[in-house]
Design an enzyme around this catalytic site. Structure first.
Site, PDB file in Angstrom:
ATOM      1  N   PRO A 145      -9.274  -6.753  -0.610  1.00 19.19           N
ATOM      2  CA  PRO A 145     -10.014  -5.513  -0.859  1.00 19.19           C
ATOM      3  C   PRO A 145     -11.271  -5.315  -0.003  1.00 19.19           C
ATOM      4  O   PRO A 145     -11.855  -4.234  -0.015  1.00 19.19           O
ATOM      5  CB  PRO A 145     -10.400  -5.616  -2.341  1.00 19.19           C
ATOM      6  CG  PRO A 145     -10.391  -7.074  -2.636  1.00 19.19           C
ATOM      7  CD  PRO A 145      -9.362  -7.694  -1.745  1.00 19.19           C
TER       8      PRO A 145
ATOM      9  N   TYR B  38     -13.700   1.209   9.586  1.00 17.70           N
ATOM     10  CA  TYR B  38     -13.934   1.469   8.155  1.00 17.70           C
ATOM     11  C   TYR B  38     -13.587   2.909   7.796  1.00 17.70           C
ATOM     12  O   TYR B  38     -13.017   3.175   6.737  1.00 17.70           O
ATOM     13  CB  TYR B  38     -15.400   1.170   7.833  1.00 17.70           C
ATOM     14  CG  TYR B  38     -15.701   1.016   6.359  1.00 17.70           C
ATOM     15  CD1 TYR B  38     -15.605  -0.227   5.740  1.00 17.70           C
ATOM     16  CD2 TYR B  38     -16.109   2.109   5.589  1.00 17.70           C
ATOM     17  CE1 TYR B  38     -15.895  -0.387   4.393  1.00 17.70           C
ATOM     18  CE2 TYR B  38     -16.396   1.955   4.235  1.00 17.70           C
ATOM     19  CZ  TYR B  38     -16.290   0.707   3.646  1.00 17.70           C
ATOM     20  OH  TYR B  38     -16.580   0.562   2.301  1.00 17.70           O
TER      21      TYR B  38
ATOM     22  N   HIS C 111     -20.277   8.988   1.538  1.00 19.27           N
ATOM     23  CA  HIS C 111     -21.085   7.859   2.019  1.00 19.27           C
ATOM     24  C   HIS C 111     -21.082   7.901   3.534  1.00 19.27           C
ATOM     25  O   HIS C 111     -20.051   7.719   4.171  1.00 19.27           O
ATOM     26  CB  HIS C 111     -20.527   6.517   1.506  1.00 19.27           C
ATOM     27  CG  HIS C 111     -20.883   6.256   0.076  1.00 19.27           C
ATOM     28  ND1 HIS C 111     -21.436   5.087  -0.358  1.00 19.27           N
ATOM     29  CD2 HIS C 111     -20.789   7.046  -1.020  1.00 19.27           C
ATOM     30  CE1 HIS C 111     -21.672   5.160  -1.662  1.00 19.27           C
ATOM     31  NE2 HIS C 111     -21.274   6.341  -2.082  1.00 19.27           N
TER      32      HIS C 111
ATOM     33  N   TYR D 257     -22.408  -4.898   1.201  1.00 21.40           N
ATOM     34  CA  TYR D 257     -21.519  -6.053   1.372  1.00 21.40           C
ATOM     35  C   TYR D 257     -22.428  -7.223   1.724  1.00 21.40           C
ATOM     36  O   TYR D 257     -23.015  -7.248   2.808  1.00 21.40           O
ATOM     37  CB  TYR D 257     -20.540  -5.812   2.517  1.00 21.40           C
ATOM     38  CG  TYR D 257     -19.464  -4.777   2.231  1.00 21.40           C
ATOM     39  CD1 TYR D 257     -18.198  -5.166   1.789  1.00 21.40           C
ATOM     40  CD2 TYR D 257     -19.700  -3.421   2.416  1.00 21.40           C
ATOM     41  CE1 TYR D 257     -17.202  -4.227   1.550  1.00 21.40           C
ATOM     42  CE2 TYR D 257     -18.709  -2.477   2.174  1.00 21.40           C
ATOM     43  CZ  TYR D 257     -17.462  -2.888   1.730  1.00 21.40           C
ATOM     44  OH  TYR D 257     -16.476  -1.956   1.489  1.00 21.40           O
TER      45      TYR D 257
ATOM     46  N   LYS E 197      -9.082  -0.900   2.461  1.00 20.21           N
ATOM     47  CA  LYS E 197      -8.018  -0.229   3.208  1.00 20.21           C
ATOM     48  C   LYS E 197      -6.744   0.052   2.398  1.00 20.21           C
ATOM     49  O   LYS E 197      -5.898   0.834   2.830  1.00 20.21           O
ATOM     50  CB  LYS E 197      -7.615  -1.104   4.417  1.00 20.21           C
ATOM     51  CG  LYS E 197      -8.620  -1.044   5.557  1.00 20.21           C
ATOM     52  CD  LYS E 197      -8.401   0.200   6.397  1.00 20.21           C
ATOM     53  CE  LYS E 197      -9.542   0.527   7.298  1.00 20.21           C
ATOM     54  NZ  LYS E 197     -10.371   1.634   6.887  1.00 20.21           N
TER      55      LYS E 197
END
Ligand code: PHB
Length: 399
Positions: free
Chosen positions: A300, A392, A79, A208, A304
């Site tokens: 979550p 991220y 991704h 998200y 991580k």
């Protein structure tokens, strides 16, 4: 219970056979260091437990580069970015363009499966389904674990070091006297309702999504199985939610002027995941070291958890190898401080994204509008987006 105990000995006793414990056992095994892994659950139960699925580049490298398995490369999906969506407005964060890195979507239960199979292939000693586990003599140079194996036999495992890799309910951590550790934690007034559904993917990358009805995350497992979550009350009962109600809730949390619709299908798994941010300080007590969720948990949202556990292992494994090779214990002495450095960065990121993207129950409209401003500030600025992308995908120095 019989008082008879068979005494075993090894160099490093590892309590917990999840990804952190098994990765450590794998790396120590490659360096010729003996380990015994003790796990309360059986292998199939852990394999069937669904957790998050985003792996940072350094985590992928540990799996594929250290001879565990290449499945993460052939079956995992790269991704190169992710979508942050606020009140129906999507902004893509292009990791590759902003920081030159990507992540891979490969479920944690498959990471576990690969590690467990690699340990079996390499002749590693793992005892599944153990009970009555207790740790003792932690402040001596001969710590021990007593346990009953799956056949009901009692054992005492003596070792030079013990590692607590036994998850957020860690018995190892609880064996550290209260006055020797600080428990830092916060709780959140919400949880995630997680589902697995038989349906085609709804989007090429994760979404998200914040909405006035609360947060939702659109993730995937394969071309035919999708993973999604929506913010719920921590006391939500999964049995109150049939497929129709779940899909309606998910749809309204991603709805927007672009007409985004999720691809629906039969739901075959439903769970409520509680949120907690927790750090134990220090991560060492005498001959005991804590790794992964035993020492720290994150919500979550930032994906991580597993990556942090592997970071701990990346610090602890070479420190143990060096100690057994030369007697130099400086790496072990520095383990807690070095691991905590990364843990607190990840705590901050997980806390920040969680609060940015979730709607607090009974939230003051000021705060919802402030979060919209924050979302715009982060996603419309190259520097803001790069901050997200770097956090991220994993910070420099971790790769
Ligand atoms: C998942 O695919 O389960 C997943 C992905 C990203 C997250 C959390 C969970 O932040």
């Amino acid at each position: 219970m019989s008082a008879q105990r068979t005494v075993l000995a090894t160099q490093v006793g590892i309590v917990g056979g999840g990804p952190a414990g098994l990765m450590l056992a794998h790396l120590l095994g490659r360096a010729g260091i003996g380990t015994v892994v003790l796990e309360a659950r059986d292998k199939d139960t852990i394999h069937a437990t669904h957790r998050a699925g985003i792996l940072e580049a350094a985590t992928v490298e540990m799996l594929a580069g250290s001879g565990v398995d290449g499945r993460v490369l052939t079956e995992g999906h790269e991704h190169r970015g992710t979508v942050l969506r606020f009140e129906g407005e999507s902004r893509r964060i292009d990791f590759q363009e902003l920081v030159g890195h990507s992540v891979r979507l490969y479920p944690q239960n498959e990471v576990f499966w690969d590690l467990a199979n690699a340990r079996e292939r390499d002749g590693g000693d793992i005892r599944w389904s153990v009970t009555d586990t207790e740790v003792l003599d932690l402040t001596t140079d001969r710590p021990a674990v007593r346990f009953t194996d799956a056949a009901g036999e009692r054992f005492e495992l003596r070792c030079e070091f013990l590692v607590g890799a036994d998850g957020s309910q860690s018995i190892c951590r609880r064996a550290i006297p209260d006055e020797e550790r600080t428990d830092n934690f916060i709780e959140y007034p919400f949880a995630w309702f997680g589902i697995l559904a038989e349906a085609p993917p709804s989007a090429p990358e994760l979404i998200y999504s914040n909405s006035e009805h609360g947060f939702a995350l659109v993730s995937s497992r394969s071309e035919t199985v999708q993973r999604m979550y929506f913010q719920c009350d921590p006391d939500e009962d999964v049995d109150d939610w049939d497929d129709e109600r779940i899909w309606a809730e998910l749809q309204r949390r991603v709805r927007g002027p672009d007409g985004l619709r999720l691809q629906e299908g039969p739901i075959f798994d439903k769970t409520v995941l509680k949120f907690r941010s927790y750090v134990c300080e220090p991560l060492r007590h005498g001959s005991l070291f804590l790794v992964g969720d035993a020492g720290h948990t994150v919500p979550p949202t930032g994906a991580k958890g597993l990556n942090l556990a592997f970071c701990d292992v990346r610090v602890l494994a070479p420190a143990l190898v060096e100690f057994f090779r030369s007697g130099d214990d400086s790496g072990l002495a520095g383990y807690s401080a070095q691991a905590l450095e990364r843990v607190w960065k990840a705590q901050n990121f997980s806390y920040w994204v969680t609060n940015l993207m979730h709607t607090q129950p009974g939230e003051n409209p000021f705060n919802q509008k402030r979060r919209r401003g924050e979302f715009r500030a982060v996603t419309a600025s190259e520097h803001g987006a790069a901050y997200f992308a770097e956090s991220y995908t994993g910070w420099p120095g971790d790769r």
